[in-house]
Design a protein around this motif. Structure first.
Motif, short mmCIF file in Angstrom:
data_model
loop_
_atom_site.label_atom_id
_atom_site.label_comp_id
_atom_site.label_asym_id
_atom_site.label_seq_id
_atom_site.Cartn_x
_atom_site.Cartn_y
_atom_site.Cartn_z
N VAL A 191 38.06 50.97 45.62
CA VAL A 191 37.82 51.23 44.20
C VAL A 191 38.86 50.46 43.40
O VAL A 191 40.02 50.36 43.79
N TYR A 192 38.42 49.89 42.27
CA TYR A 192 39.34 49.23 41.34
C TYR A 192 39.49 50.10 40.08
O TYR A 192 38.72 49.94 39.13
N PRO A 193 40.44 51.01 40.06
CA PRO A 193 40.61 51.84 38.86
C PRO A 193 41.13 51.02 37.68
O PRO A 193 41.95 50.10 37.85
N GLY A 194 40.66 51.36 36.50
CA GLY A 194 41.28 50.85 35.29
C GLY A 194 42.50 51.68 34.95
O GLY A 194 42.93 52.55 35.72
N LEU A 195 43.11 51.41 33.80
CA LEU A 195 44.30 52.14 33.39
C LEU A 195 43.95 53.59 33.07
O LEU A 195 43.02 53.88 32.32
N VAL A 196 44.71 54.50 33.68
CA VAL A 196 44.56 55.94 33.47
C VAL A 196 45.90 56.48 32.98
O VAL A 196 46.96 56.04 33.44
N ALA A 222 46.49 50.08 23.29
CA ALA A 222 45.42 49.70 22.36
C ALA A 222 44.77 48.38 22.78
O ALA A 222 43.54 48.23 22.70
N ASP A 223 45.58 47.45 23.26
CA ASP A 223 45.01 46.17 23.70
C ASP A 223 44.19 46.33 24.98
O ASP A 223 43.16 45.66 25.15
N VAL A 224 44.64 47.21 25.88
CA VAL A 224 43.85 47.49 27.08
C VAL A 224 42.50 48.07 26.68
O VAL A 224 41.44 47.66 27.20
N ILE A 225 42.52 49.02 25.76
CA ILE A 225 41.26 49.61 25.29
C ILE A 225 40.38 48.55 24.64
O ILE A 225 39.16 48.51 24.84
N GLY A 226 41.01 47.63 23.91
CA GLY A 226 40.26 46.55 23.28
C GLY A 226 39.60 45.62 24.27
O GLY A 226 38.58 45.00 23.96
N LEU A 227 40.18 45.51 25.46
CA LEU A 227 39.59 44.67 26.52
C LEU A 227 38.54 45.41 27.33
O LEU A 227 37.91 44.82 28.22
N THR A 228 38.33 46.68 27.03
CA THR A 228 37.44 47.53 27.83
C THR A 228 36.15 47.78 27.07
O THR A 228 36.15 48.44 26.03
N PRO A 229 35.02 47.26 27.55
CA PRO A 229 33.76 47.43 26.82
C PRO A 229 33.40 48.88 26.50
O PRO A 229 32.80 49.13 25.45
N LEU A 230 33.74 49.81 27.36
CA LEU A 230 33.42 51.21 27.07
C LEU A 230 34.39 51.85 26.08
O LEU A 230 34.20 52.99 25.67
N GLY A 256 32.40 47.38 52.85
CA GLY A 256 32.99 46.11 52.47
C GLY A 256 32.87 45.81 50.99
O GLY A 256 33.02 44.67 50.56
N ALA A 257 32.68 46.84 50.18
CA ALA A 257 32.45 46.66 48.75
C ALA A 257 33.68 47.06 47.95
O ALA A 257 34.47 47.92 48.37
N GLY A 258 33.82 46.46 46.78
CA GLY A 258 34.82 46.86 45.81
C GLY A 258 34.11 47.39 44.59
O GLY A 258 33.31 46.68 43.97
N LEU A 259 34.37 48.64 44.23
CA LEU A 259 33.69 49.29 43.11
C LEU A 259 34.59 49.33 41.89
O LEU A 259 35.59 50.05 41.87
N PRO A 260 34.29 48.55 40.84
CA PRO A 260 35.09 48.62 39.63
C PRO A 260 34.82 49.93 38.89
O PRO A 260 33.67 50.27 38.61
N VAL A 261 35.88 50.66 38.58
CA VAL A 261 35.76 51.87 37.77
C VAL A 261 36.76 51.67 36.63
O VAL A 261 37.80 52.33 36.54
N ASP A 262 36.43 50.72 35.78
CA ASP A 262 37.37 50.21 34.78
C ASP A 262 36.76 50.07 33.39
O ASP A 262 37.31 49.39 32.53
N GLY A 263 35.61 50.69 33.18
CA GLY A 263 34.98 50.61 31.87
C GLY A 263 34.49 49.21 31.51
O GLY A 263 34.23 48.94 30.34
N GLY A 264 34.42 48.33 32.51
CA GLY A 264 33.97 46.97 32.25
C GLY A 264 35.09 45.98 32.01
O GLY A 264 34.84 44.79 31.78
N MET A 265 36.34 46.44 32.08
CA MET A 265 37.48 45.57 31.77
C MET A 265 37.55 44.34 32.67
O MET A 265 37.92 43.25 32.22
#
Length: 267
Positions: A191-196, A222-230, A256-265
């Motif tokens: 899993v690729y978590p975004g910033l929490v 704020a800039d991280v949120i700005g880079l996040t489509p969600l 063998g998969a990587g699942l992004p859980v990053d709001g689209g960042m």
């Protein structure tokens, strides 16, 4: 039984005492799994396990420094003996130490390599040995490694961390291939978590100001949120639910998969 029902299965979560790990342990427990909360912080780990028990989850604390091979062997043996098997290993334990490349501290990079890469690799090793045919559990299973959105995008101030989490991504894919070719019956994904806004995430934001990259932690966030489509930060539950999915039969043909859980960042 729905695809996310983990009743009758046992999960071990590293770094399970707090933050994302504690949330993942709780989510696996709610899905029906028995949970081993593995951490080197005994006080916090025991408290997390006790809270799970109070919520009706079969849970125990197991002492584990993920960088020590012998401790992995002992921890897995203890979990199998106590719960009667091992079906899910979540390699969540990790550390982030910020720093500019021009000021790179070898000791900091070694620490991140030891915990983030070696610790995860040993987790996969001992999961395979327990879960493969003839192992102490021997019923196959699922390994979920926790990488980071930092493995998929460049972000200043975290070169060492990004490198180690990219290593987790590559390790995941090679391990999945080996498991398949050797008939272990163990799926391996990450899993690729975004910033929490956990303790680690908030410290990272503060580091960005200290390094002179942003005028304040709030500006960095704020800039991280700005880079996040969600348009928001991630939440612990977002990451925990993704782990439950990958651990469950709903993901039975995913490895063998990587699942992004990053709001689209990271797209």
């Amino acid at each position: 039984m729905n695809g996310y029902d983990l009743t009758g299965r046992t999960a071990l979560v590293t770094g399970g005492a707090r933050g994302l790990g504690a949330g993942m342990a709780a989510a696996l427990g709610r899905a029906g799994a028995a949970v081993a909360v593995a951490d080197r912080d005994a006080e916090a780990g025991k408290a997390t396990a006790e809270a799970l028990v109070a919520d009706g989850v079969r849970a125990e604390f197991v002492a584990l420094d993920v960088t020590e091979d012998a401790q992995w062997e002992a921890a897995v043996a203890a979990v199998v003996a106590s719960f009667g098997g091992l079906d899910v290993v979540v390699n969540n334990a990790g550390v982030e130490i910020s720093g500019l490349v021009v000021d790179l501290d070898p000791a900091d990079v070694r620490t991140m390599l030891e915990i983030n890469v070696l610790g995860t690799a040993l987790g996969v090793k001992h999961a395979f040995r327990a879960m493969r045919p003839g192992g102490a559990a021997g019923q196959g299973g699922s390994v979920v490694n926790i990488a980071s959105v930092a493995a998929t995008i460049p972000f200043p101030g975290i070169a060492g961390y990004s490198a180690t989490k990219s290593g987790v991504d590559r390790l995941t894919r090679v391990a999945a291939l080996e498991s398949g070719k050797l008939g272990y019956g163990v799926r391996v994904n990450c899993v690729y978590p975004g910033l929490v806004a956990t303790e680690m995430g908030l410290r990272l934001a503060a580091d960005m100001q200290t390094l002179g990259l942003w005028p304040s932690p709030e500006a960095a966030v704020a800039d991280v949120i700005g880079l996040t489509p969600l348009g928001r930060l991630g939440e612990v539950a977002d990451m925990a639910d993704a782990v439950v999915f990958l651990a469950s039969d709903a993901a039975r043909f995913i490895t063998g998969a990587g699942l992004p859980v990053d709001g689209g960042m990271g797209m």
